[in-house]
Design a protein around this motif. Structure first.
Motif, PDB file in Angstrom:
ATOM      1  N   GLY A  23       0.789  -1.219   0.000  1.00  0.00           N
ATOM      2  CA  GLY A  23       0.000   0.000   0.000  1.00  0.00           C
ATOM      3  C   GLY A  23       0.824   1.273   0.000  1.00  0.00           C
ATOM      4  N   MET A  24       2.160   1.132   0.017  1.00  0.00           N
ATOM      5  CA  MET A  24       3.012   2.317   0.038  1.00  0.00           C
ATOM      6  C   MET A  24       4.044   2.276  -1.087  1.00  0.00           C
ATOM      7  SD  MET A  24       3.534   2.863   4.140  1.00  0.00           S
ATOM      8  CE  MET A  24       4.256   1.279   4.432  1.00  0.00           C
ATOM      9  N   GLY A  25       3.732   1.574  -2.169  1.00  0.00           N
ATOM     10  CA  GLY A  25       4.635   1.506  -3.306  1.00  0.00           C
ATOM     11  C   GLY A  25       5.590   0.330  -3.275  1.00  0.00           C
ATOM     12  N   GLY A  26       5.603  -0.408  -2.208  1.00  0.00           N
ATOM     13  CA  GLY A  26       6.473  -1.580  -2.090  1.00  0.00           C
ATOM     14  C   GLY A  26       5.647  -2.848  -2.048  1.00  0.00           C
TER      15      GLY A  26
END
Length: 111
Positions: A23-26
């Motif tokens: 959910g945070m680009g990773g």
């Protein structure tokens, strides 16, 4: 070749690594079990130390009853350990679908 009763004392959990978005680009990785079977680690282990990358690579040979669909790049866990091993090759020694022998590799990054 038959094995003596009790020689398959370990439980080998076969599975795949599943990557999910965090959910945070990773992403996060988790073990998704496909099946488990009784087996054993054969004491023909070798260790490769690669100091340039600061890694230890452990290669082991495992044996278990035949399980259809096991292939290289799947991962295993042995018993209730959290360490994962990557399967490098799979062999049906007799060709009769009685048992499998496979080599698996575990990398341990050193700090």
């Amino acid at each position: 070749m038959t094995n003596k009763i009790g020689s398959y004392r370990d439980v080998i959990h076969f599975g795949n690594i599943v990557k999910e978005s965090d959910g945070m680009g990773g992403y996060t990785e988790s073990f998704s079990e496909v099946c488990s079977v009784r087996g054993r680690a054969i004491t023909s282990a070798s260790e490769i130390i690669n100091d340039g990358d600061k890694r230890n690579i452990y290669n082991y040979t495992f044996e278990c009853r035949f399980v259809d669909g096991i292939k290289p790049d799947m991962v295993i866990k042995l018993n209730s350990e959290s360490q994962m091993w990557t399967i490098k090759n799979v062999i049906d020694p007799s060709g009769k679908r009685e048992r499998l022998k496979f080599e698996a590799q575990r990398e341990v990054k050193r700090v």
